[in-house]
Write a protein that holds these residues in place. Structure first.
Motif, mmCIF file in Angstrom:
data_model
loop_
_atom_site.group_PDB
_atom_site.id
_atom_site.type_symbol
_atom_site.label_atom_id
_atom_site.label_comp_id
_atom_site.label_asym_id
_atom_site.label_seq_id
_atom_site.Cartn_x
_atom_site.Cartn_y
_atom_site.Cartn_z
ATOM 1 N N ILE A 218 8.851 -11.601 27.176
ATOM 2 C CA ILE A 218 7.508 -11.544 27.764
ATOM 3 C C ILE A 218 7.505 -10.642 28.981
ATOM 4 O O ILE A 218 6.579 -9.861 29.220
ATOM 5 N N VAL A 219 8.579 -10.745 29.790
ATOM 6 C CA VAL A 219 8.716 -9.945 30.989
ATOM 7 C C VAL A 219 9.946 -9.060 30.847
ATOM 8 O O VAL A 219 11.002 -9.520 30.381
ATOM 9 N N SER A 220 9.828 -7.813 31.244
ATOM 10 C CA SER A 220 10.982 -6.902 31.196
ATOM 11 C C SER A 220 11.315 -6.458 32.612
ATOM 12 O O SER A 220 10.438 -6.281 33.453
ATOM 13 N N ILE A 221 12.609 -6.275 32.849
ATOM 14 C CA ILE A 221 13.090 -5.834 34.164
ATOM 15 C C ILE A 221 13.455 -4.354 34.080
ATOM 16 O O ILE A 221 14.233 -3.943 33.210
ATOM 17 N N ALA B 261 7.595 -15.476 21.092
ATOM 18 C CA ALA B 261 7.732 -16.369 22.244
ATOM 19 C C ALA B 261 6.428 -17.064 22.582
ATOM 20 O O ALA B 261 6.420 -18.174 23.130
ATOM 21 N N MET B 262 5.308 -16.434 22.257
ATOM 22 C CA MET B 262 4.009 -17.004 22.604
ATOM 23 C C MET B 262 3.725 -18.319 21.883
ATOM 24 O O MET B 262 2.830 -19.064 22.261
ATOM 25 N N SER B 263 4.491 -18.619 20.852
ATOM 26 C CA SER B 263 4.317 -19.896 20.146
ATOM 27 C C SER B 263 5.130 -21.017 20.774
ATOM 28 O O SER B 263 5.018 -22.169 20.375
ATOM 29 N N GLN C 264 13.395 -16.375 34.399
ATOM 30 C CA GLN C 264 14.479 -16.064 33.467
ATOM 31 C C GLN C 264 14.080 -16.394 32.035
ATOM 32 O O GLN C 264 14.421 -15.653 31.097
ATOM 33 N N LYS C 265 13.333 -17.483 31.872
ATOM 34 C CA LYS C 265 12.851 -17.866 30.544
ATOM 35 C C LYS C 265 11.932 -16.780 29.985
ATOM 36 O O LYS C 265 12.019 -16.425 28.803
ATOM 37 N N LEU C 266 11.077 -16.243 30.830
ATOM 38 C CA LEU C 266 10.165 -15.178 30.394
ATOM 39 C C LEU C 266 10.918 -13.901 30.054
ATOM 40 O O LEU C 266 10.563 -13.194 29.112
ATOM 41 N N PRO D 46 11.560 -5.809 21.079
ATOM 42 C CA PRO D 46 10.875 -6.440 22.214
ATOM 43 C C PRO D 46 9.469 -6.949 21.899
ATOM 44 O O PRO D 46 9.095 -8.044 22.303
ATOM 45 N N GLU D 47 8.716 -6.152 21.142
ATOM 46 C CA GLU D 47 7.343 -6.543 20.829
ATOM 47 C C GLU D 47 7.310 -7.805 19.971
ATOM 48 O O GLU D 47 6.533 -8.728 20.215
#
Length: 261
Positions: free
Chosen positions: A257-260, A207-209, A250-252, A200-201
């Motif tokens: 970037i985002v976890s549920i 993803a930040m790129s 959903q993209k995040l 995840p990390e």
């Protein structure tokens, strides 16, 4: 003629060499304005011999720049570019990638506006494992023609080696141009799987790129929505009824970037 005479008189009377240089530079400037770069350089060089004045040096450099541009434009010949590219293609097909590069380079010089020699040379560099040079050519190819799908496919193929998240974004661009492109679809799926397998990390960091991720996170409206979602689960459900917000959310999630919970 007046400036020429001034320089002659200056020498005869042993005038300050700066004044002689100034007179010769004016002759060079006059020739430059007439488009006679050869004579312009000739007199600028004479002026510099008398005195290396910074202004004269700058004017000479501008003439040299204009001369090189004239030579570059005069060298352009699309038909000869096609011929050089064809020679490169034959060598590429024969597996002679290093030998093909100079022909693609010549094709570029003959027609700098054509994106295809950049794409072909990128393919050579990739085969030669010169990945940095290949990436430069892919970027130039896309810059020249952002509708040329091969530029994206070659760039994505380079990125997916160790940057699957970035490659995925490039494959998305390719699929926007041709949703049925088999190579783009396969590459996108491969990168999606690779991204999902990252911790995840690492997935979030990669993803930040992604420019799309950056745009979502920098959107003030999405920032406010994400903050509300974190504090109030009921608000999250309400916001997700908006298709646009749901797609971005959903993209995040997919990017890590985002976890549920």
């Amino acid at each position: 003629e007046v400036c020429t005479r001034a320089a002659e008189v200056g020498r005869e009377h042993r005038a300050d060499y700066k004044h002689v240089a100034k007179a010769l530079a004016r002759i060079g400037k006059a020739y430059s304005k007439k488009g006679d770069t050869d004579n312009a350089l000739k007199f600028y060089d004479k002026a510099i011999t008398e005195h290396r004045d910074p202004t004269i040096l700058k004017e000479r450099a501008e003439v040299m720049k204009a001369l090189k541009e004239q030579e570059r434009l005069a060298y352009i010949d699309p038909e000869k570019s096609k011929a050089e590219k064809a020679k490169g293609n034959e060598l590429f097909k024969a597996g002679k990638y290093g030998e093909a590069v100079p022909f693609y380079t010549e094709a570029i010089k003959r027609n700098p506006a054509d994106c295809t020699p950049y794409s072909n040379r990128a393919a050579c560099y990739t085969k030669l494992m010169e990945f940095g040079l290949a990436m430069q050519d892919c970027d130039k190819c896309i810059e020249l023609d952002d509708k040329f799908i091969k530029g994206y496919l070659r760039k994505a193929a380079l990125l997916k080696i160790d940057k699957p998240q970035e490659a995925k974004a490039v494959y998305e661009k390719a699929l926007e141009l041709d949703p049925n492109n088999a190579e783009a679809k396969q590459g996108y799926q491969h990168c999606s799987n690779a991204v999902r397998q990252l911790p995840p990390e690492e997935r979030a960091k990669a993803a930040m790129s992604d420019p799309e991720i950056q745009a979502i996170l920098q959107d003030p409206a999405m920032q406010m929505i994400l903050e509300q979602m974190q504090k109030d689960p009921a608000a999250a459900q309400e916001h997700l009824k908006n298709p646009n917000v749901a797609a971005k959310f959903q993209k995040l999630v997919q990017s890590g970037i985002v976890s549920i919970r």
